[in-house]
Write a protein that holds these residues in place. Sequence first.
Motif, PDB file in Angstrom:
ATOM      1  N   PRO A 299      30.268  43.363  53.351  1.00  0.00           N
ATOM      2  CA  PRO A 299      29.623  42.948  52.100  1.00  0.00           C
ATOM      3  C   PRO A 299      30.319  43.550  50.882  1.00  0.00           C
ATOM      4  O   PRO A 299      30.991  44.583  50.975  1.00  0.00           O
ATOM      5  CB  PRO A 299      28.195  43.508  52.238  1.00  0.00           C
ATOM      6  N   VAL A 300      30.139  42.901  49.737  1.00  0.00           N
ATOM      7  CA  VAL A 300      30.651  43.441  48.476  1.00  0.00           C
ATOM      8  C   VAL A 300      29.574  44.349  47.902  1.00  0.00           C
ATOM      9  O   VAL A 300      28.476  43.895  47.585  1.00  0.00           O
ATOM     10  CB  VAL A 300      30.989  42.314  47.479  1.00  0.00           C
ATOM     11  N   PHE A 301      29.883  45.630  47.793  1.00  0.00           N
ATOM     12  CA  PHE A 301      28.894  46.597  47.321  1.00  0.00           C
ATOM     13  C   PHE A 301      28.965  46.796  45.807  1.00  0.00           C
ATOM     14  O   PHE A 301      28.013  47.288  45.208  1.00  0.00           O
ATOM     15  CB  PHE A 301      29.098  47.930  48.045  1.00  0.00           C
ATOM     16  N   GLN A 302      30.092  46.444  45.217  1.00  0.00           N
ATOM     17  CA  GLN A 302      30.236  46.485  43.763  1.00  0.00           C
ATOM     18  C   GLN A 302      31.152  45.338  43.359  1.00  0.00           C
ATOM     19  O   GLN A 302      32.323  45.329  43.710  1.00  0.00           O
ATOM     20  CB  GLN A 302      30.811  47.812  43.288  1.00  0.00           C
ATOM     21  N   LYS A 303      30.617  44.379  42.624  1.00  0.00           N
ATOM     22  CA  LYS A 303      31.406  43.225  42.238  1.00  0.00           C
ATOM     23  C   LYS A 303      32.435  43.617  41.183  1.00  0.00           C
ATOM     24  O   LYS A 303      32.133  44.324  40.230  1.00  0.00           O
ATOM     25  CB  LYS A 303      30.506  42.116  41.701  1.00  0.00           C
ATOM     26  N   LEU A 304      33.665  43.126  41.393  1.00  0.00           N
ATOM     27  CA  LEU A 304      34.741  43.288  40.425  1.00  0.00           C
ATOM     28  C   LEU A 304      35.106  41.919  39.877  1.00  0.00           C
ATOM     29  O   LEU A 304      35.125  40.937  40.627  1.00  0.00           O
ATOM     30  CB  LEU A 304      35.977  43.927  41.075  1.00  0.00           C
ATOM     31  N   GLU A 305      35.411  41.847  38.611  1.00  0.00           N
ATOM     32  CA  GLU A 305      35.745  40.563  37.988  1.00  0.00           C
ATOM     33  C   GLU A 305      36.939  40.742  37.064  1.00  0.00           C
ATOM     34  O   GLU A 305      36.923  41.602  36.159  1.00  0.00           O
ATOM     35  CB  GLU A 305      34.550  40.044  37.187  1.00  0.00           C
ATOM     36  N   ARG A 306      37.976  39.964  37.288  1.00  0.00           N
ATOM     37  CA  ARG A 306      39.135  39.951  36.392  1.00  0.00           C
ATOM     38  C   ARG A 306      39.025  38.703  35.518  1.00  0.00           C
ATOM     39  O   ARG A 306      38.975  37.583  36.026  1.00  0.00           O
ATOM     40  CB  ARG A 306      40.431  39.936  37.189  1.00  0.00           C
ATOM     41  N   ILE A 307      38.990  38.908  34.199  1.00  0.00           N
ATOM     42  CA  ILE A 307      38.863  37.800  33.251  1.00  0.00           C
ATOM     43  C   ILE A 307      40.131  37.734  32.415  1.00  0.00           C
ATOM     44  O   ILE A 307      40.527  38.720  31.789  1.00  0.00           O
ATOM     45  CB  ILE A 307      37.636  37.976  32.331  1.00  0.00           C
ATOM     46  N   GLN A 308      40.736  36.559  32.376  1.00  0.00           N
ATOM     47  CA  GLN A 308      42.022  36.407  31.700  1.00  0.00           C
ATOM     48  C   GLN A 308      42.016  35.139  30.859  1.00  0.00           C
ATOM     49  O   GLN A 308      41.490  34.109  31.268  1.00  0.00           O
ATOM     50  CB  GLN A 308      43.147  36.353  32.738  1.00  0.00           C
ATOM     51  N   GLY A 309      42.612  35.219  29.670  1.00  0.00           N
ATOM     52  CA  GLY A 309      42.728  34.027  28.830  1.00  0.00           C
ATOM     53  C   GLY A 309      42.538  34.353  27.364  1.00  0.00           C
ATOM     54  O   GLY A 309      42.643  35.504  26.921  1.00  0.00           O
ATOM     55  N   GLY A 310      42.230  33.284  26.585  1.00  0.00           N
ATOM     56  CA  GLY A 310      41.948  33.447  25.176  1.00  0.00           C
ATOM     57  C   GLY A 310      40.522  33.924  24.967  1.00  0.00           C
ATOM     58  O   GLY A 310      39.725  34.014  25.907  1.00  0.00           O
ATOM     59  N   TRP A 311      40.184  34.203  23.702  1.00  0.00           N
ATOM     60  CA  TRP A 311      38.872  34.778  23.432  1.00  0.00           C
ATOM     61  C   TRP A 311      37.728  33.861  23.842  1.00  0.00           C
ATOM     62  O   TRP A 311      36.735  34.320  24.427  1.00  0.00           O
ATOM     63  CB  TRP A 311      38.730  35.147  21.953  1.00  0.00           C
ATOM     64  N   ASP A 312      37.832  32.567  23.560  1.00  0.00           N
ATOM     65  CA  ASP A 312      36.732  31.659  23.904  1.00  0.00           C
ATOM     66  C   ASP A 312      36.457  31.670  25.408  1.00  0.00           C
ATOM     67  O   ASP A 312      35.302  31.700  25.850  1.00  0.00           O
ATOM     68  CB  ASP A 312      37.047  30.230  23.444  1.00  0.00           C
ATOM     69  N   GLY A 313      37.527  31.657  26.202  1.00  0.00           N
ATOM     70  CA  GLY A 313      37.348  31.676  27.648  1.00  0.00           C
ATOM     71  C   GLY A 313      36.760  32.991  28.137  1.00  0.00           C
ATOM     72  O   GLY A 313      35.885  33.008  29.013  1.00  0.00           O
TER      73      GLY A 313
END
Length: 425
Positions: A299-313
């Motif tokens: 299981p995922v015990f701590q979600k990680l999120e990579r966010i990439q792009g321009g400001w609106d995205g």
Amino acid sequence: MKILHTSDWHLGRTLYNQQRYEEFEAFLLWLGKLIHAEAVDILLISGDVFDTRTPSHRAQALYYRFLCEMAQGSCRHVVVTGGNHDSASFLNAPREILHALNVHVVGEVTGSPEDEILILHAGKKDDGNGESAFPDTAVICAVPFLKDRDVRVSEAGESADDKQASLLAGIRKHYAEVSVLAEKKRSLLAAEAQKPERAFPLIVMGHLFAAGGKSVEGDGVRDLYVGSLAHVSADIFPESADYVALGHLHSAQKVGGSDFVRYSGSPLAMGFGETRREKSVCLVTFGDSGPALSLVPVPVFQKLERIQGGWDGIAGRIAELSLGASDAWLEVLYTGKELMGDLRQALDEAVKGSSMSILCVKNRQISEQILEKGRAEETLADLDVQEVFDRCLEAHGIPEDQRADLQQDFSEILFALAEEGRPVS
């Protein structure tokens, strides 16, 4: 007989200086429940139990508490081998006490292949209650991480190619010696029990970078060997092995096309580059028809999120996560065309009131603007160690014809540091 293969726990590891003890504790709790539910007989941990050679008291507490729970449960044996991040002396220090709990630790090579071979019984011998006099038994080649000094003798004047050939030959010889002795022991067991040899599974453990194995950007792997010194071929493992339990690479994968030569991978994502990769442990069941493998998702015990792009995205994605009451840790890479000098402030405002945390922000737009003006101010986090060294050579005006030798020397230094499990970045 059931065997569970894990590796690369890296207890105590941080992510952008964020402590992860709650994740490690949750994983070990889940692992203990899985071992009980699946009636696992032998747990294998193929190196890198800890992230550093001097683990914190809290990391140590997690490790020893888990081993005590295993001793009190249904799991008959735990086998721990040292990895390149581990301190062999630290792992070995309580070895005799742990052995009384059926925890078998092989932190480093001793010079005798005999010390790396374990004969483990999954059941009890006949106690008068009708149990078999020949319980389910496995032969384990518990090979720890092999340091350069363990497998070869340095010679004055040898070239980098000579070192590479000598190192690979030493690793191959070591595995061959251990395997031959293990095969002899299995033959004796089979003869005594009057059973075929495959009734006694031969399992090889190793912590190295096998050719064909893959790592991904951001998975936290520091190459075991640097540059051309990298990979040993998978044919160093004996054909008689029923299963090869490998550690070092953090992505779960098979090697050489065989389902039974495997990296279990790290149980937690070691970096944001692994956010979309499912983690698993390897459950191997040995029966009359041979081994059967199943991968059990962690299981995922701590979600990680990579966010990439321009400001609106970026802002849109953060809003989506907020609506879902996410508690993710975020890595943000801004690549928009508009120059945003107040990016961090805008991001802090975007996550305000949520349970999310921003661990890292990379503003590529500002970096490019600075580079165009000739005033590069990148952080070390944006560069790997080789890029830093190459830039130093350039900054000091080192002639091209001298750089190759210096780069080779630097690679050998990195190699030596990696062997000791010391940080190189």
